[in-house]
Design a protein around this motif. Structure first.
Motif, short mmCIF file in Angstrom:
data_model
loop_
_atom_site.label_atom_id
_atom_site.label_comp_id
_atom_site.label_asym_id
_atom_site.label_seq_id
_atom_site.Cartn_x
_atom_site.Cartn_y
_atom_site.Cartn_z
N LEU A 169 0.83 -1.20 0.00
CA LEU A 169 0.00 0.00 0.00
C LEU A 169 0.87 1.25 0.00
N ILE A 170 1.87 1.29 0.87
CA ILE A 170 2.75 2.46 0.95
C ILE A 170 3.49 2.65 -0.37
N ALA A 171 3.96 1.54 -0.95
CA ALA A 171 4.65 1.64 -2.24
C ALA A 171 3.70 2.15 -3.32
N GLY A 172 2.46 1.70 -3.28
CA GLY A 172 1.49 2.14 -4.27
C GLY A 172 1.16 3.61 -4.18
N LEU A 173 1.17 4.14 -2.96
CA LEU A 173 0.88 5.56 -2.79
C LEU A 173 1.93 6.43 -3.48
N GLY A 174 3.12 5.89 -3.61
CA GLY A 174 4.18 6.63 -4.28
C GLY A 174 4.27 6.36 -5.77
N ASN A 175 3.33 5.57 -6.28
CA ASN A 175 3.34 5.22 -7.70
C ASN A 175 2.17 5.90 -8.39
N PRO A 176 2.42 6.88 -9.25
CA PRO A 176 1.31 7.60 -9.90
C PRO A 176 0.48 6.71 -10.82
N ASN A 177 1.00 5.54 -11.18
CA ASN A 177 0.28 4.64 -12.07
C ASN A 177 -0.49 3.55 -11.32
N ALA A 178 -0.48 3.60 -10.01
CA ALA A 178 -1.18 2.58 -9.22
C ALA A 178 -2.68 2.69 -9.44
N PHE A 179 -3.35 1.55 -9.54
CA PHE A 179 -4.79 1.53 -9.72
C PHE A 179 -5.47 1.77 -8.37
N PRO A 180 -6.49 2.61 -8.33
CA PRO A 180 -7.18 2.86 -7.06
C PRO A 180 -7.73 1.61 -6.40
N GLU A 181 -8.25 0.64 -7.20
CA GLU A 181 -8.80 -0.57 -6.58
C GLU A 181 -7.70 -1.39 -5.92
N ASP A 182 -6.49 -1.36 -6.49
CA ASP A 182 -5.37 -2.08 -5.86
C ASP A 182 -5.06 -1.48 -4.49
N LEU A 183 -5.07 -0.16 -4.42
CA LEU A 183 -4.80 0.50 -3.14
C LEU A 183 -5.89 0.21 -2.13
N ARG A 184 -7.15 0.22 -2.57
CA ARG A 184 -8.24 -0.11 -1.65
C ARG A 184 -8.10 -1.54 -1.13
N ALA A 185 -7.74 -2.46 -2.03
CA ALA A 185 -7.60 -3.86 -1.63
C ALA A 185 -6.48 -4.06 -0.63
N ARG A 186 -5.37 -3.37 -0.84
CA ARG A 186 -4.26 -3.49 0.09
C ARG A 186 -4.63 -2.88 1.44
N LEU A 187 -5.38 -1.78 1.41
CA LEU A 187 -5.84 -1.16 2.66
C LEU A 187 -6.77 -2.12 3.40
N GLY A 188 -7.74 -2.69 2.67
CA GLY A 188 -8.67 -3.63 3.30
C GLY A 188 -7.96 -4.86 3.84
N GLY A 189 -6.99 -5.38 3.08
CA GLY A 189 -6.24 -6.55 3.54
C GLY A 189 -5.42 -6.25 4.77
N TYR A 190 -4.81 -5.06 4.81
CA TYR A 190 -4.03 -4.68 5.99
C TYR A 190 -4.91 -4.57 7.21
N TYR A 191 -6.00 -3.84 7.09
CA TYR A 191 -6.86 -3.59 8.25
C TYR A 191 -7.49 -4.88 8.76
N ALA A 192 -8.03 -5.71 7.86
CA ALA A 192 -8.69 -6.94 8.28
C ALA A 192 -7.71 -7.91 8.94
N ASN A 193 -6.52 -8.06 8.37
CA ASN A 193 -5.55 -8.97 8.97
C ASN A 193 -5.06 -8.46 10.32
N MET A 194 -4.98 -7.14 10.47
CA MET A 194 -4.59 -6.60 11.78
C MET A 194 -5.69 -6.83 12.81
N ILE A 195 -6.95 -6.77 12.40
CA ILE A 195 -8.03 -7.11 13.32
C ILE A 195 -7.88 -8.56 13.77
N LEU A 196 -7.62 -9.45 12.84
CA LEU A 196 -7.45 -10.87 13.19
C LEU A 196 -6.26 -11.08 14.13
N ALA A 197 -5.26 -10.23 14.02
CA ALA A 197 -4.10 -10.31 14.90
C ALA A 197 -4.33 -9.63 16.24
#
Length: 274
Positions: free
Chosen positions: A186-214
Motif C-alpha cells: 500500500l505504501i509503495a502504491g501511494l508513491g506510484n502515480p500509475n497505481a490503480f485505485p482498486e489495488d490501493l483499496r484492496a491493500r488497505l482492506g487486507g491490511y486492516y482486516a488482517n490486523m483485526i485478526l491479529a
C-alpha cells in the motif's frame, strides 16, 4: 495482486491435483483402506469418489469434481487424521476440506472446512507434533475490487482439546505478517502515480482486516491515519465509508467456514435439495 503473492505456493499446491488421473489412488489408514477414483479425464461433468472401507464394508464416501487424500496429525494421540480435499473445478472456486479421525474408536468427522477460493495448508506452528490448518480466507474477495487483487485474510484453525476451532489469536503473527505485506504494498502504491485505485483499496482492506485478526485493529487505524490518510484523501474517505463493513466481514470468519457433521456420505445434502 502483490498482496496475495504469499498464497501462490499454497494455491499451486492445491490446484495441481485438479489434473485428473486415470488410475485410482489407495492409501492405508490404520486398518482401513482409502481409495480415491478420479473422474475420467475426458468427462468434465463427472465426479471423483473417495471410499473408505473396513474390509469389504464401506464406512464412508466423499464425492466431488476432484479429491485429494492425505494423512495429517490434527489432534494429539492415535492415528493421523484422514484429510480429503475436494476441488470444485473452475477458475476461482472452490476448495472443501473434510477431516476425519479414528481416535474415538470409530470414524468421526472433525470438520468440514469451506476453503473458498484459496484453500488451506497444514503446518505445525507450535512444535507439538500436531498440525494447525492455515486458511487463506476469501471473505473479502470481490468486496470493492476485482478477484485478481482481492486480499486474503490469514486465519488459523487448530485442535483446542475438544474440537477444531478458531486459534488465530494464539498465532497472531500469521495474520500480522500478511498485514505487513499489505501495508508495504500500500505504501509503495501511494508513491506510484500509475497505481490503480482498486489495488490501493484492496491493500488497505487486507491490511486492516488482517490486523483485526491479529488483535491489533486499533493500532492499524493509527498507522493508517499517520502513514496513509495524510497522503490520500480518497482512501481516507473510502475507509470511513467501509470501516464497519470490513469489521463485520472480518469477524464473520473463520469459524463460519467450519462445521463438524457425522455422515456416511459427503457432501451433505442441504435442506431443500432432492
Amino acid at each position: 495482486m502483490p498482496g496475495r503473492l504469499a498464497l501462490l505456493p499454497l494455491l499451486l499446491t492445491l490446484l495441481s491435483p485438479a489434473q485428473a488421473q486415470d488410475a485410482p489412488q489407495t492409501l492405508k489408514w490404520g486398518s482401513l483402506t482409502v481409495t480415491v477414483t478420479p473422474r475420467p479425464a475426458d468427462r468434465f461433468d463427472a465426479e471423483a469418489r473417495a471410499v473408505v472401507k473396513n474390509g469389504s464394508r464401506t464406512v464412508l464416501t466423499v464425492q466431488g469434481w476432484n479429491i485429494t487424500p492425505e494423512l495429517q496429525p490434527v489432534r494429539p494421540g492415535g492415528l493421523p487424521e484422514l484429510v480429503l480435499t475436494e476441488y470444485s473445478g473452475g477458475a476461482h472456486c472452490c476448495f472443501t476440506t473434510y477431516v476425519f479421525t479414528q481416535d474415538a474408536g470409530r470414524v468421526g468427522n472433525l470438520g468440514i472446512i469451506e476453503g473458498g477460493n484459496y484453500g488451506l495448508r497444514f503446518a505445525d506452528l507450535n512444535g507439538d507434533g500436531t498440525r494447525e490448518l492455515v486458511l487463506g480466507s476469501d471473505t473479502l474477495a470481490y468486496y470493492d475490487w476485482s478477484f485478481a487483487t482481492s486480499p486474503a485474510l490469514m486465519t488459523v484453525l487448530g485442535w483446542d482439546g475438544v474440537r477444531l476451532a478458531d486459534r488465530t489469536r494464539a498465532y497472531a503473527y500469521v495474520p500480522a505478517q500478511e498485514a505487513a505485506r499489505n501495508l508495504r504494498d500500500l505504501i509503495a502504491g501511494l508513491g506510484n502515480p500509475n497505481a490503480f485505485p482498486e489495488d490501493l483499496r484492496a491493500r488497505l482492506g487486507g491490511y486492516y482486516a488482517n490486523m483485526i485478526l491479529a488483535g491489533q485493529g486499533t493500532q492499524a487505524e493509527g498507522v493508517l491515519a499517520a502513514q496513509v490518510f495524510t497522503k490520500s484523501v480518497p482512501l481516507r474517505d473510502w475507509f470511513a465509508g467501509h470501516r464497519t463493513d470490513l469489521i463485520n466481514a472480518t469477524y464473520a470468519q473463520p469459524e463460519g467456514r467450519l462445521r463438524a457433521v457425522n455422515s456416511a456420505t459427503y457432501p451433505l445434502k442441504e435442506l431443500g435439495t432432492p
